[in-house]
Design a protein around this motif. Structure first.
Motif, PDB file in Angstrom:
ATOM      1  N   PRO A 167     -10.742 -26.991 -19.618  1.00 55.20           N
ATOM      2  CA  PRO A 167     -10.088 -25.897 -19.278  1.00 55.20           C
ATOM      3  C   PRO A 167     -10.104 -24.612 -20.303  1.00 55.20           C
ATOM      4  O   PRO A 167     -10.508 -24.896 -21.553  1.00 55.20           O
ATOM      5  CB  PRO A 167      -8.476 -26.331 -19.386  1.00 55.20           C
ATOM      6  N   VAL A 168     -10.135 -23.421 -19.521  1.00 60.35           N
ATOM      7  CA  VAL A 168     -10.523 -22.206 -20.285  1.00 60.35           C
ATOM      8  C   VAL A 168      -9.694 -22.001 -21.626  1.00 60.35           C
ATOM      9  O   VAL A 168     -10.103 -21.489 -22.602  1.00 60.35           O
ATOM     10  CB  VAL A 168     -10.466 -21.171 -19.384  1.00 60.35           C
ATOM     11  N   TYR A 169      -8.391 -22.396 -21.459  1.00 66.00           N
ATOM     12  CA  TYR A 169      -7.395 -21.968 -22.617  1.00 66.00           C
ATOM     13  C   TYR A 169      -7.533 -22.988 -23.794  1.00 66.00           C
ATOM     14  O   TYR A 169      -7.556 -22.699 -24.956  1.00 66.00           O
ATOM     15  CB  TYR A 169      -6.050 -22.156 -22.128  1.00 66.00           C
ATOM     16  N   ILE A 270     -13.476 -12.932 -17.340  1.00 66.28           N
ATOM     17  CA  ILE A 270     -14.210 -14.246 -17.219  1.00 66.28           C
ATOM     18  C   ILE A 270     -13.412 -15.293 -16.555  1.00 66.28           C
ATOM     19  O   ILE A 270     -14.053 -16.004 -15.731  1.00 66.28           O
ATOM     20  CB  ILE A 270     -14.811 -14.727 -18.780  1.00 66.28           C
ATOM     21  N   GLY A 271     -12.020 -15.318 -16.976  1.00 63.20           N
ATOM     22  CA  GLY A 271     -11.081 -16.173 -16.436  1.00 63.20           C
ATOM     23  C   GLY A 271     -11.183 -16.326 -14.970  1.00 63.20           C
ATOM     24  O   GLY A 271     -11.043 -17.147 -14.301  1.00 63.20           O
ATOM     25  N   ALA A 272     -10.942 -14.979 -14.391  1.00 62.67           N
ATOM     26  CA  ALA A 272     -11.142 -15.110 -13.030  1.00 62.67           C
ATOM     27  C   ALA A 272     -12.320 -15.452 -12.291  1.00 62.67           C
ATOM     28  O   ALA A 272     -12.466 -16.169 -11.347  1.00 62.67           O
ATOM     29  CB  ALA A 272     -10.838 -13.410 -12.474  1.00 62.67           C
ATOM     30  N   ARG A 273     -13.384 -15.061 -12.842  1.00 68.61           N
ATOM     31  CA  ARG A 273     -14.681 -15.555 -12.329  1.00 68.61           C
ATOM     32  C   ARG A 273     -14.923 -17.178 -12.393  1.00 68.61           C
ATOM     33  O   ARG A 273     -15.440 -17.609 -11.693  1.00 68.61           O
ATOM     34  CB  ARG A 273     -16.046 -14.857 -13.120  1.00 68.61           C
ATOM     35  N   VAL A 274     -14.418 -17.637 -13.485  1.00 71.72           N
ATOM     36  CA  VAL A 274     -14.478 -19.054 -13.758  1.00 71.72           C
ATOM     37  C   VAL A 274     -13.731 -19.946 -12.481  1.00 71.72           C
ATOM     38  O   VAL A 274     -14.039 -20.717 -11.913  1.00 71.72           O
ATOM     39  CB  VAL A 274     -13.951 -19.709 -14.938  1.00 71.72           C
ATOM     40  N   SER A 275     -12.476 -19.246 -12.363  1.00 74.08           N
ATOM     41  CA  SER A 275     -11.847 -19.542 -11.319  1.00 74.08           C
ATOM     42  C   SER A 275     -12.439 -19.541  -9.704  1.00 74.08           C
ATOM     43  O   SER A 275     -12.410 -20.472  -8.853  1.00 74.08           O
ATOM     44  CB  SER A 275     -10.235 -19.077 -11.077  1.00 74.08           C
TER      45      SER A 275
END
Length: 290
Positions: A167-169, A270-275
């Protein structure tokens, strides 16, 4: 499991290159032909950073090129893979402002007597890096190239690798911990946990490695310039009470500005692109909820 092993291997490769070239550069002290060069670097520790980090970056560029030859779908460009994307003018100014806040916060930790005595490694690091033949060597190495390399390694490469398998966080926290681990003292490690989270968060939300680089370059560059031009002495004359207030306000501005970036960066980070990538890879039934 294969993806996890690939990530571990890539991170080990990046760190292995770092240590190999560090050993190689230090070995210049052992040979007569390179002894004068080694003495120059010993006299100018910031230039040691320039040479070391430039060499490592060139090797990283070669590694990405070789990977692109072996695996046609792999990213061939280090800087594109690290997320060097253009920022808007307003974002650039905001990052410079955050860097100035970070600079004054750090200077406060150095000139407040009680803090400096309890944590002498903080002023000692500045004193060590600022020595040399020219202040411009210091700005180039410790103010520009050194911080930029840190962002490439910890945010552009290690953080990006970790995001592939967790997970990104969680990856955000782990890259901050890795960043803190490589600091030269416990006090600097504690500070670096917080700064690593801020730098990682800025990178994550803006989608551009230029964000933390601008903050770091501004902070580190002004820390050494202010030291060189005697600003620390003037700042110290304000007295401890005023210094505590200013230092606290600068820390609040740094955190508040970072939160503002987090909340106002929209869906381009980046978080949006990962999702989006995870959604795109999911089976059609999963995308529909069934």
């Amino acid at each position: 499991m294969k993806k996890v092993l690939t990530v571990i291997g890539n991170i080990a490769l990046y760190l292995g290159v770092f240590y190999a070239l560090l050993y190689l550069l230090r070995s210049t002290y052992n040979y007569e032909a390179t002894l004068s060069f080694a003495k120059f670097l010993d006299r100018n520790p910031a230039m040691f950073m320039v040479v070391l980090f430039t060499l490592i970056t060139l090797v990283y560029m070669l590694i990405f090129r070789i990977k692109g030859w072996i695996w046609p779908h792999a990213e061939k460009n280090l800087f594109r893979a690290s997320g060097f994307k253009r920022l808007s003018g307003s974002r650039i100014l905001l990052m410079i402002g955050l860097g100035l806040a970070g600079s004054l916060f750090s200077i406060g930790l150095i000139v407040i007597d009680d803090i400096a005595q309890r944590f002498p490694s903080i002023p000692a690091l500045v004193d060590d890096l600022i020595r040399g033949d020219s202040i411009w060597y210091v700005i180039l190495g410790a103010g520009l190239i050194g911080p930029a390399f840190e962002e490439i390694l910890f945010r552009g490469l290690i953080f990006s690798e970790l995001r592939r398998v967790m997970p990104v966080y969680v990856a955000l926290v782990l890259q901050a911990a890795a960043y803190a681990y490589f600091q030269p003292s416990a006090a600097l490690s504690v500070i670096s946990i917080g700064s690593g989270l801020i730098y990682g968060g800025l990178y994550l939300r803006t989608g551009s490695l230029w964000s933390p680089i601008l903050v770091q370059n501004t902070a580190m560059g002004t820390i050494f310039l202010f030291k060189y031009f005697g600003f620390y002495e003037w700042f110290d004359k304000l007295g401890d009470v005023s210094l505590y207030i200013i230092t606290a306000l600068c820390l609040a501005a740094l955190i508040g500005g970072s939160v503002y970036v987090w909340r106002t960066s929209g869906n381009g980070g980046i978080g949006a692109r990962v999702s989006q990538a995870l959604t795109a890879d999911a089976p059609p039934a999963a995308q529909k909820g069934g």
